[in-house]
Design an enzyme around this catalytic site. Sequence first.
Site, short mmCIF file in Angstrom:
data_model
loop_
_atom_site.label_atom_id
_atom_site.label_comp_id
_atom_site.label_asym_id
_atom_site.label_seq_id
_atom_site.Cartn_x
_atom_site.Cartn_y
_atom_site.Cartn_z
N ASP A 231 -7.79 60.05 34.73
CA ASP A 231 -7.67 58.83 35.55
C ASP A 231 -9.03 58.35 36.04
O ASP A 231 -9.16 57.88 37.18
CB ASP A 231 -6.75 59.09 36.76
N GLU A 429 2.23 51.73 35.51
CA GLU A 429 1.35 52.31 36.52
C GLU A 429 -0.08 51.85 36.25
O GLU A 429 -0.33 51.02 35.38
CB GLU A 429 1.42 53.83 36.44
N GLU A 576 -30.91 68.33 38.48
CA GLU A 576 -29.93 69.40 38.59
C GLU A 576 -29.62 70.00 37.22
O GLU A 576 -29.43 69.27 36.24
CB GLU A 576 -28.65 68.90 39.25
N GLU A 578 -26.92 71.26 36.46
CA GLU A 578 -25.54 70.91 36.13
C GLU A 578 -25.47 69.50 35.55
O GLU A 578 -24.48 68.78 35.73
CB GLU A 578 -24.65 71.08 37.37
N ASN A 604 -24.26 70.43 45.88
CA ASN A 604 -25.09 71.03 44.83
C ASN A 604 -24.27 72.07 44.08
O ASN A 604 -23.52 72.82 44.69
CB ASN A 604 -26.33 71.69 45.43
N ASP A 700 -29.96 76.57 38.95
CA ASP A 700 -29.72 75.50 39.93
C ASP A 700 -30.33 74.18 39.46
O ASP A 700 -29.65 73.17 39.38
CB ASP A 700 -30.30 75.93 41.28
CA LIG Z 1 -27.98 72.40 41.10
#
Ligand SMILES: [Ca+2]
Length: 806
Positions: A231, A429, A576, A578, A604, A700
Amino acid sequence: MEQRMRRPTRGRVAALATVGLLLAAGFGAGAAPVQAADTNLVVNGGFEDGLANWFVNNGNAGDGAQLSATSDAYAGANAALVTSRTTTGSGPMQDLSGKVQAGQAYTLTARIKYENASGPATKQFFATMHYGGGTYTNLVSVTATKGQWAQFNGTFTIPATQTVSTARLFFETPWTATPSTDPDLHLMDFKLDDVSVVGAAPPAPASKTIEVVGKLPGEHNPLIGHKFGADGFGLVHDGRVYMYMTNDTQGYAPNPATGVSPGINYGDINQITVISSADLVNWTDHGEIQVAGPNGVAPFTANSWAPGITKKVVNGVEKFFLYYANGGGSSNVITGASPLGPWTSERTSTLIDGRTPGAENVAWKFDPAPFVDDDGQPYLYFGGGPASTSMPPAERFNNPKNIRAIELDDTMVATQGTAAVVDAPVAFEAGHVFKRQGKYYFSYSSHFGGNDFGGSQQPLPGYPGGGQIGYLISDNPMSWPKETYAGVLFPNQSQFFGSGTGGNNHQSVFEFEGKYYFTYHAPTLNKRINGNTTQGYRSPHIQELAFNPDGTIQQVVGTYAGVNQVRDFDPYRVFEAETFGWSKGVATTKVDGGSAQFGGAAPNLVVRDIDNGDWTALSSVNFGDNGARSVTAKVRALAAGGQIQVRLDSATGPVVGTAAVDTPVGQWAEVTAELAGVSGVHDVYFTYTGPAGVDLFEIDNWAFQAATLELPVTVTASARCVGGKVYVAVQARNDHDAPVGIALETAYGERSFAAVAPGANAYQSFNTRAVSVPAGSATVRVTGAVGGQDVTTVRTVQHPAGTCGG
Ligand SMILES: [Ca+2]
Ligand SMILES: [Ca+2]
Ligand SMILES: [Ca+2]
């Protein structure tokens, strides 16, 4: 009925007999020593945190009691007191589901005391496990003397065949059908303290990590391959696209043996997943917003489906309003200080529900999609589900009138006026509105027919089939008669992605840097995990949206290729870890402390579950002509021997740098890989190696360092005698491909040359005015431009000693 009619079955008798034998053998003292790996599975067993983690057994309908903390403790400051017991089983309970394991032996200890004056002189108590349904097993027994703390101390072994998905420990008196006939004998108050169940540590929860490559290198759909998201709703803010999604990963629970998860259960979902990108290919995972549920931003809601978001300046402050479906019955909104929060609830009850004017006949008051017009007026579109039975069957099918438009007031967290009907053909919907060139576009998902929509009916010519995205074009954001219907803008996704990808859809449209984009979902990652037998876990996709000259939309074709990367990725900053274009075998988890890239108030995450052979990758990273000299990673080593390899253009491309993750295990630290030959634009693969079978480290963030810009120059220096004086000569050849300025500096003078041509020399022979000079150094200062940047390169060169007539 079976559950209510608890009886001392053979199983219970047998269990009691076992306990008796253990006690007779003098169990407590003779117990085998507890292994070092053993763990106490009971939380707050001494009640020093009050009643935290404890509740009253409610396995049977008649069970009931009051549980309170008492200072009359066996140890410490607190114990538990249970009063007003309605059944023999009414006693303090703690849920050990997921902690105890079949086939394992445990040692149980606890202290118990009863005191009622009219009660018996001694009384037997049981520690009992409820395995769900009507399955109860007495674990350990003790006979207490009135007014004295008695000690439970015994072991129990859970049968290897016992299902332990439900395992709730409680304390009770021996069962009898009608305890109320003698409450002093059966329903006395009692106190409990120092409860422990010691044994094998709980099994690790089954991994949710997606092991397959879910987004293939070179492809841009699905947007991410390491988690699901449905969605999707796009928001453009400050040069980035943010996607807010139903967290389909929340209930994902692949069987460790088969890798197959049970089908999706929307009731599990009370979080919204957020990702963002500045280029539409490399997406940063911002984790989940805990929107609903007891610990949610809006705890008065239970679910958080189908988010819709917009921004608006309210009282001089830019705020972000995130709307969501609280299941099918209502919709709500939370407020963010930024696209990444922090989030608060300005409401204490749902925004759209049965009290919303004009929504009375809407079956499902869900799928809220906000839209703020150019004049600042906000609107909300919502609704869906079965059509009103008051309409004729053909109308219920073709024009179910189940979606609504309503104005929001200036606070954005309240509606004003009455909701208007959106008469979208075959609507089900997922209403959504955007504006382009003065026209309003309403898109929605169509229904699949059936009894909710008039039974066996045929769509009118041109109307959508099942599970398609249709759209309307109107001059008024509150007026959507059926005549504004403009066609199907996206057929069902199964037409493009094949078996296993059907089902409903949910779309949004956003404009980013001059182009329009269409978001939709498809269970393509689920399909890559499980083949054509999917379990309903959906993934976000984006395609470009193109318009005809008359303003109608060119039907969208779903592809794995997706959209073009909007810009190259900038590596010369902290970003980052990620953030991926593609990944294999990794997962992410939120950590405290804010984001180095997005600020201290932003969530984070770190990349985790990094095994030997896993990798993450970035698409189209621009290192510039001069290239990168190194890359630094903030890492937490989890094992010795891990390495980060940097490769170009594929996971098996050449290694251009390696960083040993040799930092202390368990601590965050920085490691750096020196790089060679990294310039221009490349996909970058970080490949992870180390010992097999263990998590190697967590990451990280990353930062690449640009190579120091240098102007190439060849310098020489000499000393010789001319006319009785020593001269020191310095020469610098311009090896650059453009003119440079060169300054030659010695202890005996200096000279500057402007615009020394490529290949030409700057030369000066400095008169020392001495008959003898010692060895010394000359400085050559070169100024010019590299790749459009001003650069100064300074070199020193030694000249020898010089003497005349010596
Ligand atoms: Ca991070
Ligand atoms: Ca205590
Ligand atoms: Ca892994």
